[in-house]
Design an enzyme around this catalytic site. Structure first.
Site, mmCIF file in Angstrom:
data_model
loop_
_atom_site.group_PDB
_atom_site.id
_atom_site.type_symbol
_atom_site.label_atom_id
_atom_site.label_comp_id
_atom_site.label_asym_id
_atom_site.label_seq_id
_atom_site.Cartn_x
_atom_site.Cartn_y
_atom_site.Cartn_z
ATOM 1 N N GLU A 106 100.160 -97.258 -13.526
ATOM 2 C CA GLU A 106 100.680 -95.929 -13.195
ATOM 3 C C GLU A 106 100.404 -95.658 -11.716
ATOM 4 O O GLU A 106 99.642 -94.771 -11.349
ATOM 5 C CB GLU A 106 100.035 -94.874 -14.087
ATOM 6 C CG GLU A 106 100.240 -95.140 -15.573
ATOM 7 C CD GLU A 106 99.453 -94.192 -16.472
ATOM 8 O OE1 GLU A 106 98.798 -93.270 -15.932
ATOM 9 O OE2 GLU A 106 99.496 -94.371 -17.706
ATOM 10 N N CYS A 134 96.755 -66.627 8.922
ATOM 11 C CA CYS A 134 95.712 -65.734 9.439
ATOM 12 C C CYS A 134 94.319 -66.171 9.004
ATOM 13 O O CYS A 134 93.358 -65.436 9.214
ATOM 14 C CB CYS A 134 95.986 -64.302 8.996
ATOM 15 S SG CYS A 134 95.969 -64.081 7.201
ATOM 16 N N ASP A 135 94.191 -67.347 8.387
ATOM 17 C CA ASP A 135 92.889 -67.820 7.918
ATOM 18 C C ASP A 135 92.252 -68.765 8.931
ATOM 19 O O ASP A 135 92.909 -69.675 9.438
ATOM 20 C CB ASP A 135 93.032 -68.539 6.574
ATOM 21 C CG ASP A 135 93.286 -67.567 5.442
ATOM 22 O OD1 ASP A 135 92.326 -67.227 4.746
ATOM 23 O OD2 ASP A 135 94.440 -67.141 5.286
ATOM 24 N N TYR A 154 66.562 -68.255 30.605
ATOM 25 C CA TYR A 154 66.654 -66.890 31.126
ATOM 26 C C TYR A 154 67.961 -66.217 30.702
ATOM 27 O O TYR A 154 67.989 -65.030 30.355
ATOM 28 C CB TYR A 154 66.553 -66.902 32.656
ATOM 29 C CG TYR A 154 65.189 -67.303 33.178
ATOM 30 C CD1 TYR A 154 64.021 -66.843 32.563
ATOM 31 C CD2 TYR A 154 65.063 -68.131 34.292
ATOM 32 C CE1 TYR A 154 62.775 -67.210 33.045
ATOM 33 C CE2 TYR A 154 63.825 -68.503 34.783
ATOM 34 C CZ TYR A 154 62.680 -68.045 34.148
ATOM 35 O OH TYR A 154 61.451 -68.412 34.624
ATOM 36 N N ALA A 155 69.052 -66.993 30.728
ATOM 37 C CA ALA A 155 70.358 -66.420 30.374
ATOM 38 C C ALA A 155 70.407 -66.034 28.901
ATOM 39 O O ALA A 155 70.982 -64.999 28.534
ATOM 40 C CB ALA A 155 71.468 -67.422 30.686
ATOM 41 N N SER A 198 91.165 -92.694 -8.815
ATOM 42 C CA SER A 198 92.143 -92.816 -7.738
ATOM 43 C C SER A 198 91.533 -93.552 -6.550
ATOM 44 O O SER A 198 90.319 -93.523 -6.345
ATOM 45 C CB SER A 198 92.608 -91.426 -7.316
ATOM 46 O OG SER A 198 93.712 -91.481 -6.465
#
Length: 646
Positions: A356, A518-519, A425-426, A270
């Site tokens: 085709e 929900c995914d 530091y954070a 294809s």
């Protein structure tokens, strides 16, 4: 090569330049991947040109007007809009390309194509192709028993010369049905995909007293790269090697039916990217064809299979799975030239050329339109230390003395503007606080304050945005990626996705599209041009309010509709067929609402009536509870409000 979205839309032209439909057309590359069927009008709406280059301006069909008609008919979104006129134009363009190549190269036979119904088995699509292609003797290809049955039924109204190519795995029932097609005077050809199928064909055809027409699928050595490469070459799923072909020829000769072998089929893969690869594969197959003629087979057709690609991103690239470096004219010329050159060299009559070409025929005729129902804006980076210092101080007030030293280091780094040290530091502080929170040593308010500081530090360290910076947002669209665009989720296939209106306005947001399932992977965050975001307009009236904002997915007429399932029980979208109505504008010739809740539940073996009775019984048990409540006629809310047909 077209410039990426980010450059074209947000860096050039400058914000002082008035936006226009032409700039949107350039931004979204509509003239590259959409030609000759799409354009943008002065009102900023995408219009369909149903007859391609032959479409006059007043016959263009405004997609927003089509959507308004869909609304008037009461059909819910998303909706698949089909344009049979585009389908007709694609067939005519393909046939014209081959006719021109045949004429210009002195080819002594003709082109006679088939449509592989697996690309889109919709009855109206298949029937349209048979109707529009009848004058070209255009046929159908099937790969299973149900497809063979629908192909036979559709071809009852087609040309008697049209090919019915029988591909795919074949058991006794399939072969028997194909031989019945021969008895019913269909021009059916049984293509051998496996060597052992010849024994079934011989046995069943003798039992049914039918002389079959047989084809062989050759397993070529020519192979393409990329995602679609594994379907081609010597490692391909189907096809016969040269040794297997010779054994089939011998068996046919032994049974005195070698004259039944009349077609050679092959498939390079294809989306064949270049005519160079195409010519190489067709030439190899043409040599096999000529050898079969030499061996005594009554060969008359060479079927070059599928692979005629379309340019999904408009880049005309030869090294991309979503683009091709040629058009219909170049494709047809390469095929005809390769077959002619080999046959002339071997002194073999030119065969009928069959292809085709499913993707190239049906992709353009179908547009999926959906709505962005809400948007979640992205956070901004400001690089400002003043907010950071104030937030640090507020966090200090929430924490115990044991944490003060940590914050003092962070605060000192922020005061001197050392955001690199701030990040270190954070990060250390957050990791320590997370462990403490998991052990129950911190309250939620304290953990939230720590998270806030960490986020501000990260934004400050990123620095101020560039002048042309536009935030990325998440737009929630009312469909399921798994149901409506399965190839994106499964194989990363990219489709052009564009707002269908407001294209005379400058897009002010870069966004990704998130579906309503929900995914977490129900999201589109890759777009044509290699972009991870799509230029979009702000929703009017705020998220989920005001005027609707509509987008279209284009070039999805092949495979998506057949492959999409009912993930999360999202049913098939609504569907309308739109034709050129001449002086009267466009006409909606068919309108079907999307699947209801009851429809999709039945697919999964649930009986809506049984479910309704169970819920009614449950509701009656609690009808006297004050918490439950009831309608004025005493019917529980739960049952009276169930919209099963929605």
């Amino acid at each position: 090569m077209p410039v990426p979205y980010s450059q074209a839309a947000f860096a050039s032209p400058p914000a002082s330049v008035k936006w226009s439909s032409a700039l949107s057309s350039e931004l979204y590359r509509i003239d590259s991947w959409g030609a000759p069927y799409l354009t943008v009008n002065s009102s900023g709406s995408i219009c369909v040109r149903p007859h391609g280059t032959d479409t006059v301006s007043h016959r263009e069909i405004d997609l927003l007007e089509v959507l308004n008609k869909v609304s008037d008919l009461g059909l819910p979104l998303p909706v698949t809009v089909r344009f049979p006129d585009v389908l007709k134009n694609r067939l005519e363009s393909l046939q014209s390309a081959f006719d021109a190549a045949v004429h210009s190269q002195g080819y002594t036979s003709h082109y006679q194509g088939v449509y592989p119904v697996k690309c889109n088995q919709d009855k109206f699509v298949v029937d349209d192709i048979v109707k529009f292609g009848s004058k070209f003797r255009f046929g159908l290809e099937s790969g299973s028993k149900p497809e063979l049955l629908l192909a036979m039924t559709s071809l009852c109204k087609g040309s008697p010369e049209a090919f019915l190519i029988c591909n795919g795995y074949k058991d006794e029932q399939y072969i028997s049905l194909a031989l019945v097609a021969r008895k019913l005077r269909f021009n059916a050809v049984i293509v051998l995909e496996k060597e052992e199928e010849i024994d079934l064909v011989i046995r069943i055809s003798r039992r049914m007293c039918v002389r079959p027409v047989i084809g062989i699928r050759a397993k070529l050595r020519t192979k393409q790269s990329g995602y679609f490469g594994p379907a081609s070459g010597e490692k391909g799923k189907f096809g016969l090697t040269t040794a297997q072909i010779l054994r089939v020829v011998k068996k046919l000769r032994d049974f005195e039916i070698l004259d039944c072998l009349q077609l050679l089929h092959f498939h390079i893969g294809s989306q064949i990217p270049s005519t160079a690869l195409l010519s190489d594969g067709v030439s190899e197959a043409a040599h096999i064809y000529c050898e079969l003629v030499r061996l005594g087979a009554s060969m008359r057709v060479i079927d070059v299979g599928g692979g005629l690609g379309i340019d999904y991103d408009g880049s005309k690239s030869t090294d991309s799975d979503v683009s091709v470096g040629y058009g219909l004219t170049e494709y047809a010329s390469a095929v005809v030239n390769a077959v002619r050159s080999v046959c002339d060299g071997k002194g073999v009559n030119h065969p009928v050329i069959c292809s085709e070409s499913g993707r190239a025929i049906v992709s353009h005729h179908s547009i999926l339109i959906f709505e962005a129902v809400s948007a979640t804006p992205a956070g901004e980076s400001n690089g400002d230390s003043s907010n950071l210092k104030a937030h640090i101080q507020s966090c200090v007030d929430l924490l115990d003395k044991d944490w003060r030293e940590e914050y003092q280091k962070l605060s000192a780094a922020a005061i001197r503007g050392d955001f690199g040290a701030c990040v270190i530091y954070a990060d250390q502080l957050k990791q320590r606080c997370v462990e403490q929170f998991k052990n129950g040593g911190l309250r939620m308010e304290q953990m939230a304050a720590v998270d806030g500081v960490y986020d501000l530090v990260a934004k400050a360290a990123a620095g101020p945005p560039s002048p042309d910076h536009i935030p990325a947002a998440t737009y929630h669209v009312n469909l399921s990626i798994f149901t409506s665009i399965p190839d994106y989720w499964a194989i990363g296939q990219l489709f052009p996705i564009v707002p269908i209106h407001r294209l005379n306005e400058r897009p002010g947001v870069r966004g990704v599209l998130s579906d309503l399932t929900c995914d977490s992977d129900g999201k589109i965050n890759k777009f044509i041009g290699g972009e991870s975001t799509l230029p979009l307009h702000e929703l009017r009236g705020g998220a989920g309010a005001g005027e609707g904002y509509y987008l279209g997915m284009f070039l999805g007429g092949a495979y998506e509709e057949a492959m999409g399932g009912i993930h999360n029980l999202f049913g098939r979208p609504s569907e309308v067929r739109v034709t050129d109505g001449g002086a009267h504008g466009f006409s909606v010739t068919r309108a079907v609402s999307g699947q209801s809740c009851a429809d999709v539940l039945r697919v999964m073996q649930h009986d809506p009536q049984v479910m309704l009775r169970a819920l009614k019984q449950r509701a009656e048990e609690f009808a006297g509870d004050d918490e439950f409540g009831s309608t004025f006629d005493g019917t529980p809310y739960l049952v009276s409000g169930c919209a099963w047909d929605t």
